[in-house]
Design a protein around this motif. Structure first.
Motif, PDB file in Angstrom:
ATOM      1  N   GLN A  79      -5.784   9.102  -5.967  1.00 52.03           N
ATOM      2  CA  GLN A  79      -4.435   8.622  -5.716  1.00 52.03           C
ATOM      3  C   GLN A  79      -3.987   7.701  -6.834  1.00 52.03           C
ATOM      4  O   GLN A  79      -4.714   6.803  -7.240  1.00 52.03           O
ATOM      5  CB  GLN A  79      -4.385   7.875  -4.381  1.00 52.03           C
ATOM      6  CG  GLN A  79      -3.002   7.330  -4.050  1.00 52.03           C
ATOM      7  CD  GLN A  79      -2.957   6.652  -2.692  1.00 52.03           C
ATOM      8  OE1 GLN A  79      -3.758   6.955  -1.824  1.00 52.03           O
ATOM      9  NE2 GLN A  79      -2.026   5.738  -2.513  1.00 52.03           N
ATOM     10  N   TYR A  98      -8.809  -5.858  -3.555  1.00 50.20           N
ATOM     11  CA  TYR A  98      -9.477  -5.907  -2.259  1.00 50.20           C
ATOM     12  C   TYR A  98     -10.212  -7.229  -2.087  1.00 50.20           C
ATOM     13  O   TYR A  98     -10.754  -7.778  -3.043  1.00 50.20           O
ATOM     14  CB  TYR A  98     -10.491  -4.757  -2.129  1.00 50.20           C
ATOM     15  CG  TYR A  98      -9.870  -3.380  -2.171  1.00 50.20           C
ATOM     16  CD1 TYR A  98      -9.139  -2.890  -1.103  1.00 50.20           C
ATOM     17  CD2 TYR A  98     -10.018  -2.560  -3.296  1.00 50.20           C
ATOM     18  CE1 TYR A  98      -8.565  -1.618  -1.136  1.00 50.20           C
ATOM     19  CE2 TYR A  98      -9.453  -1.291  -3.337  1.00 50.20           C
ATOM     20  CZ  TYR A  98      -8.725  -0.832  -2.255  1.00 50.20           C
ATOM     21  OH  TYR A  98      -8.159   0.412  -2.301  1.00 50.20           O
ATOM     22  N   HIS A 132       2.091   8.301   6.862  1.00 53.68           N
ATOM     23  CA  HIS A 132       0.977   7.593   6.231  1.00 53.68           C
ATOM     24  C   HIS A 132      -0.346   8.286   6.546  1.00 53.68           C
ATOM     25  O   HIS A 132      -1.167   8.510   5.644  1.00 53.68           O
ATOM     26  CB  HIS A 132       0.934   6.134   6.685  1.00 53.68           C
ATOM     27  CG  HIS A 132       0.184   5.254   5.742  1.00 53.68           C
ATOM     28  ND1 HIS A 132       0.415   3.903   5.628  1.00 53.68           N
ATOM     29  CD2 HIS A 132      -0.797   5.529   4.841  1.00 53.68           C
ATOM     30  CE1 HIS A 132      -0.394   3.395   4.700  1.00 53.68           C
ATOM     31  NE2 HIS A 132      -1.144   4.363   4.225  1.00 53.68           N
ATOM     32  N   SER A 133      -0.552   8.652   7.787  1.00 56.84           N
ATOM     33  CA  SER A 133      -1.802   9.334   8.152  1.00 56.84           C
ATOM     34  C   SER A 133      -1.895  10.691   7.463  1.00 56.84           C
ATOM     35  O   SER A 133      -2.972  11.104   7.016  1.00 56.84           O
ATOM     36  CB  SER A 133      -1.886   9.495   9.671  1.00 56.84           C
ATOM     37  OG  SER A 133      -1.913   8.232  10.307  1.00 56.84           O
ATOM     38  N   GLY A 177       0.802  -1.215   0.000  1.00 54.59           N
ATOM     39  CA  GLY A 177       0.000   0.000   0.000  1.00 54.59           C
ATOM     40  C   GLY A 177       0.833   1.263   0.000  1.00 54.59           C
ATOM     41  O   GLY A 177       0.383   2.323   0.451  1.00 54.59           O
ATOM     42  N   GLU A 186     -10.796   5.995   4.076  1.00 49.62           N
ATOM     43  CA  GLU A 186     -10.140   5.226   3.015  1.00 49.62           C
ATOM     44  C   GLU A 186      -9.988   3.762   3.418  1.00 49.62           C
ATOM     45  O   GLU A 186      -9.855   3.448   4.606  1.00 49.62           O
ATOM     46  CB  GLU A 186      -8.752   5.801   2.704  1.00 49.62           C
ATOM     47  CG  GLU A 186      -8.778   7.223   2.156  1.00 49.62           C
ATOM     48  CD  GLU A 186      -7.456   7.625   1.512  1.00 49.62           C
ATOM     49  OE1 GLU A 186      -6.712   6.719   1.083  1.00 49.62           O
ATOM     50  OE2 GLU A 186      -7.186   8.834   1.434  1.00 49.62           O
ATOM     51  N   GLU A 212      -5.912  -1.571  -7.040  1.00 52.98           N
ATOM     52  CA  GLU A 212      -5.689  -2.326  -5.813  1.00 52.98           C
ATOM     53  C   GLU A 212      -6.605  -3.545  -5.787  1.00 52.98           C
ATOM     54  O   GLU A 212      -7.730  -3.501  -6.291  1.00 52.98           O
ATOM     55  CB  GLU A 212      -5.956  -1.451  -4.575  1.00 52.98           C
ATOM     56  CG  GLU A 212      -4.959  -0.314  -4.403  1.00 52.98           C
ATOM     57  CD  GLU A 212      -3.551  -0.799  -4.105  1.00 52.98           C
ATOM     58  OE1 GLU A 212      -3.395  -1.906  -3.546  1.00 52.98           O
ATOM     59  OE2 GLU A 212      -2.600  -0.076  -4.443  1.00 52.98           O
ATOM     60  N   GLN A 246       3.465   1.755   1.780  1.00 54.69           N
ATOM     61  CA  GLN A 246       4.233   1.853   3.022  1.00 54.69           C
ATOM     62  C   GLN A 246       5.363   0.837   3.042  1.00 54.69           C
ATOM     63  O   GLN A 246       5.171  -0.330   2.683  1.00 54.69           O
ATOM     64  CB  GLN A 246       3.319   1.620   4.234  1.00 54.69           C
ATOM     65  CG  GLN A 246       4.040   1.739   5.573  1.00 54.69           C
ATOM     66  CD  GLN A 246       3.101   1.605   6.763  1.00 54.69           C
ATOM     67  OE1 GLN A 246       1.951   2.005   6.699  1.00 54.69           O
ATOM     68  NE2 GLN A 246       3.596   1.026   7.851  1.00 54.69           N
ATOM     69  N   HIS A 272      -1.125   3.566  11.209  1.00 56.53           N
ATOM     70  CA  HIS A 272      -1.499   4.976  11.366  1.00 56.53           C
ATOM     71  C   HIS A 272      -1.334   5.444  12.804  1.00 56.53           C
ATOM     72  O   HIS A 272      -1.269   4.630  13.733  1.00 56.53           O
ATOM     73  CB  HIS A 272      -2.946   5.183  10.921  1.00 56.53           C
ATOM     74  CG  HIS A 272      -3.138   5.063   9.442  1.00 56.53           C
ATOM     75  ND1 HIS A 272      -2.954   6.115   8.578  1.00 56.53           N
ATOM     76  CD2 HIS A 272      -3.453   3.994   8.666  1.00 56.53           C
ATOM     77  CE1 HIS A 272      -3.168   5.711   7.330  1.00 56.53           C
ATOM     78  NE2 HIS A 272      -3.468   4.424   7.362  1.00 56.53           N
ATOM     79  N   GLY A 321      -2.490  -0.093   6.126  1.00 50.09           N
ATOM     80  CA  GLY A 321      -1.247   0.409   6.698  1.00 50.09           C
ATOM     81  C   GLY A 321      -1.337   0.788   8.162  1.00 50.09           C
ATOM     82  O   GLY A 321      -2.371   0.663   8.813  1.00 50.09           O
ATOM     83  N   CYS A 343      -7.591   0.876   3.769  1.00 51.78           N
ATOM     84  CA  CYS A 343      -6.137   0.916   3.940  1.00 51.78           C
ATOM     85  C   CYS A 343      -5.702  -0.158   4.925  1.00 51.78           C
ATOM     86  O   CYS A 343      -6.323  -0.355   5.968  1.00 51.78           O
ATOM     87  CB  CYS A 343      -5.703   2.293   4.452  1.00 51.78           C
ATOM     88  SG  CYS A 343      -3.919   2.445   4.670  1.00 51.78           S
ATOM     89  N   HIS A 346      -3.320  10.422   3.973  1.00 52.33           N
ATOM     90  CA  HIS A 346      -4.783  10.378   3.924  1.00 52.33           C
ATOM     91  C   HIS A 346      -5.380  11.777   4.052  1.00 52.33           C
ATOM     92  O   HIS A 346      -6.314  12.149   3.322  1.00 52.33           O
ATOM     93  CB  HIS A 346      -5.309   9.488   5.053  1.00 52.33           C
ATOM     94  CG  HIS A 346      -5.146   8.026   4.797  1.00 52.33           C
ATOM     95  ND1 HIS A 346      -6.088   7.091   5.146  1.00 52.33           N
ATOM     96  CD2 HIS A 346      -4.142   7.315   4.219  1.00 52.33           C
ATOM     97  CE1 HIS A 346      -5.680   5.875   4.806  1.00 52.33           C
ATOM     98  NE2 HIS A 346      -4.486   5.991   4.253  1.00 52.33           N
TER      99      HIS A 346
END
Length: 878
Positions: free
Chosen positions: A590, A656, A570-571, A511, A670, A654, A513, A676, A674, A672, A574
């Motif tokens: 994005q 999902y 990362h946060s 993602g 979102e 992506e 990260q 945060h 990752g 995500c 967003h």
């Protein structure tokens, strides 16, 4: 049947047989380091075949977008020259994960082809694995028995390991397969030669359409085979070939998968495509046909890759996409006489044709069009540059054979295709040394192979059947056990060990990260974890060494300093995404990101440069959300539709699952996976460092947060203090700098005037120094001027007299420069060439250069060589 109906009939048939219909995975793979692109229907299901995950249903069917242009499966150079190879293609597939096996797979494939699609049975041939004594694999008796109930024995062909044993790669799941082939020849030809003798013989009209693979074995590193714990079915049927057969065409390109695109190319270019049904096509017409086939095939691959988030670039998957597009542009340029961007105009046709089943091409239509248009314009400029470089190479060539190494340099450095080079050279009466070109190409491939060479051992499994769990959302350290290890040796990274744990707090790269770093600690030792990645649903922890006691208990500890900095970035990504959509418009989406401890990078769709004022608004918006101390709201494992209904943004490209993780910070929502911050206040502050273009319609912002912002402002403060000190600590710094700028502008004008007077004075002096040699006014001198002033002086002196040959040299910043002016009448009448003069005399100053026949310049490194260059200039007049 139309192609859309054929696709629907396939999925409806297998749905009636209890299969779950799933959408195509993105064509660009982001979570499998072993593949750039989905190159087969089974790629998205690898983890199930390997036993690292559980499918949502034991029976699945789909149509998968595939791309084969690199590595083992490389069809690129065949595309266009035949009528059935493609870069992008659809693979219709039905899958059984430990459920049904050979009998059902074979029976259903025959039922679909003969009863639903109504293909004539007498034109269908099947292959069965003949066994392999060396491998100890027996003949596929079960498959043979199944087929004997359906087809006559003369329609069954036994195939060897090459044709009828399918392997995922050098290691991994594999098994025998049974293929179905179609004989599309005329009745007369079929009477002359039996169809079974042409199966798997590369006959253009006797082609494989369906492959049923029976996954039974796992290939180990030493080449041995072991039985899989479960038996699986992996099938694939080429959609484009199937449509061609059902529509009774002799070429895939004559089917309605391609005809709308071909008609658009004809309309744009004025060139006409000839159907494969037409015989005795002229050589010129065949070149046109090949070019059009290349273009309509390649637009599909490029458009879907961009829609799935892969922009053309100079590295990795982006380079492959750029290469495909440039191949299409070049064929249009060479054979359809297209000198302006036009391939982008095919995107609308493609979106209308395939948008119903693949909605991403419809929703991303404008972006895809913009990116392709810009790439076309850029490469057409490169082609133009290449033509000039080729002229230069020809000018330097004695004889009529150009160096193969020079042609390779044009190909490798400037992307100038060798066949276009050959065509242009032929028109000029030249050829090039193909063996030298091929030698250079092989050297490059060897370097590339050496750089990417990887040797991977088999997994050593310490705890069988363990299902790894990720606990990193709640913990940064946890008690763990090692469940499996393997050694990987690569030219790039050396020897590394991949370690899998029974549970892990380490976040694997994904993602955007980066993966976590940290340590594995036992009572007696500590092992550094230098990276974490995910492959086939396994979280891999990379280490340069293994623990001495791998069976001991460990504590996995994430480097929390790096994790904390990464989570802030990362946060902030967003929050910035929301701010961009609010300020620039909801068209912002994005298109890529990188989140690491040092900074964040965010690519997004937008049609123009983001103004300074808009960037200030984005910064202010993000910092307002930080100051609002918004609490993280996390929804784990909620149905994807529920998350979308709550307003979560899903990103194109992506993959999902049915259950997703949703992250909320106020209005920012979102999907995500990752890491945060718990509260936006933890980010501290957000600062944009840069904004720029990545591709047409794609912008990139780089920004920092937290301690990086503190360091940024400290550096700014330090720089300001140094400026104040340099300016003698003025009361008003801005006023002082403005005054310096004014003074500098005035001084520049004075210098320019003095230089002009100096050049005029030198001109009047040097004109008197002309020598007449063989009717030519010759002058060779060194002057004390800058490079640009010397260039102006050479032109001024040269134009003052007819039949002049002027060669001037000077030194600037300890680097010699030379300039040559030759009157145009000498260029035409005496065949003198200033570019040749500069290239030859540039050798004395260890330099090079070039230009036009009447004026050229060069720069070098050896000041001491100026005298020799001046002395040798006269030789050109002898």
């Amino acid at each position: 049947m139309k192609s859309q109906d054929i696709r629907k009939a396939y999925l409806n048939f297998f749905e009636s047989k209890g299969h779950l219909i799933v959408p195509s995975a993105p064509i660009v793979l982001k979570d499998d380091p072993t593949l750039m692109f989905n190159n087969s229907g089974m790629a998205q299901f690898k983890e199930y075949f390997l036993g690292n995950g559980t499918p949502k249903s034991p029976r699945i069917a789909d149509t998968q977008k595939c791309l084969r242009v690199s590595g083992k499966h490389n069809d690129l150079e065949d595309v266009g020259f035949d009528t059935y190879h493609h870069t992008m293609f659809e693979m219709l597939g039905n899958w059984s994960f430990g459920d049904y096996f050979k009998k059902e797979a074979i029976t259903w494939s025959w039922e679909l082809l003969t009863e639903i699609y109504k293909l004539p049975k007498d034109r269908l041939y099947v292959t069965v694995f003949e066994g392999d004594e060396k491998e100890g694999i027996p003949r596929s008796i079960e498959a043979l028995a199944c087929w004997k109930k359906l087809v006559p024995e003369n329609h069954i062909v036994f195939g060897n390991k090459k044709d009828n044993f399918w392997e995922m790669g050098e290691q991994g799941p594999c098994g025998p397969c049974t293929e179905i082939h179609f004989d599309g020849r005329s009745d007369e030809d079929r009477k002359l030669i039996p169809g079974e003798t042409l199966v798997n013989k590369d006959h253009p009209e006797v082609i494989e359409i369906w492959n049923n693979v029976f996954m039974m074995f796992n290939r180990m590193q030493d080449g041995s085979l072991e039985q899989l714990p479960q038996r699986h079915v992996d099938t694939g049927m080429g959609f484009e070939r199937l449509v061609r057969i059902i529509q009774n065409k002799s070429s895939n390109y004559d089917s309605d998968v391609f005809t709308p695109l071909i008609e658009k190319v004809e309309q744009i270019t004025g060139y006409e495509y000839t159907s494969n049904e037409v015989k005795n096509i002229s050589e010129e017409q065949e070149k046109t046909n090949i070019a059009i086939r290349v273009i309509v095939d390649h637009i599909r691959a490029v458009a879907f890759a961009i829609a799935d988030g892969q922009l053309p670039s100079n590295t990795g998957a982006g380079y492959v996409i750029r290469r495909i597009l440039r191949r299409a542009i070049r064929y249009g340029f060479t054979f359809l006489n297209t000198k302006e961007p036009f391939i982008n105009k095919l995107v609308e046709v493609l979106a209308n044709q395939m948008g119903e089943f693949f909605p991403e091409i419809k929703s991303q239509q404008q972006l895809v069009t913009n990116v392709i248009r810009e790439e076309e314009a850029s490469f057409l400029r490169t082609l133009d540059q290449g033509l000039q470089l080729l002229d230069k190479v020809v000018a330097e060539t004695s004889g009529n054979e150009v160096s193969g190494a020079k042609v390779f340099e044009l190909y490798d450095t400037f992307g100038f295709p060798k066949d276009l080079t050959a065509l242009i050279l032929k028109e000029k009466g030249y050829s090039y040394n193909e063996s030298d070109f091929e030698a250079e190409l092989q050297k490059q491939k060897a370097r590339s192979r050496a750089a990417s060479e990887v040797s991977t051992e088999d997994w050593s499994v310490l705890i069988p059947g363990n299902v790894e769990t990720f606990v990193g959302y709640d913990k940064t350290e946890n008690a763990v056990k090692i469940t499996r290890i393997r050694k990987v040796d690569s030219k790039k990274d050396g020897i590394l060990y991949q370690i899998v744990l029974d549970n892990t707090p380490f976040y694997p790269e994904g993602g955007g990260q980066v993966g976590d770093k940290g340590t594995l600690v036992s009572a007696n030792e500590m092992i550094d974890i230098i990276d974490t990645k995910k492959e086939n649903n396994l979280i891999l922890h990379f280490a340069k060494q293994l623990p001495e006691n791998i069976e001991a208990g460990f504590v996995a500890k994430v480097n929390t300093d790096l994790r904390t900095s990464t989570s802030k970035n990362h946060s902030a990504t967003h929050l910035m995404h929301l701010a961009l959509r609010n300020i620039l418009g909801t068209h912002v989406e994005q298109k890529g990101s990188l989140v690491n401890p040092n900074y964040l990078r965010f690519d997004f769709s937008h049609f123009s440069k983001v103004s300074d004022d808009e960037l200030r608004q984005v910064e202010a918006s993000v910092n307002a959300q930080i100051e609002a101390q918004l609490q993280l709201v996390e929804h784990r494992n909620i149905p994807i539709q529920e998350a979308l209904d709550k307003g979560a943004m899903a990103l194109f490209g992506e993959k999902y699952g049915d259950s997703v993780r949703m992250i909320e910070f106020g209005e920012s929502k979102e999907l995500c996976g990752g890491i945060h911050v718990k509260n936006t206040a933890d980010i501290w502050h957000f600062k944009i460092i840069s904004e720029g273009a990545v591709a047409a319609g794609i912008r990139r912002i780089e920004a920092i947060t937290g301690d990086a912002v503190k360091d940024f402002y400290k550096n700014q403060e330090s720089t300001l203090a140094e400026i104040k000190e340099t300016l003698k600590n003025p009361q008003d710094i801005l006023k002082s700098v403005a005054s310096l700028q004014d003074d500098n502008a005035k001084l520049k004008k004075q210098i320019e005037q003095l230089l002009k007077e100096k050049v005029d004075g030198l001109k009047n002096t040097l004109v008197a120094d002309f020598q007449e040699i063989n009717g030519i006014n010759f002058l060779a001198k060194q002057v004390d001027l800058s490079m640009s002033a010397t260039k102006d002086l050479a032109q001024a002196i040269g134009t003052s007299k007819p039949n002049s040959f002027v060669f001037l040299a000077s030194v600037e910043d300890n680097a010699p420069n030379i300039h040559c002016y030759i009157s145009k009448e000498l260029v035409t009448e005496k065949s003198l060439n200033a570019g040749n003069v500069i290239r030859e005399l540039g050798k004395y100053i260890d330099g090079n250069g070039g230009g036009q026949p009447f004026f050229a310049s060069g720069k070098g490194k050896n000041v001491n060589g100026i005298a020799a260059a001046l002395e040798k200039a006269v030789d050109f007049l002898k």
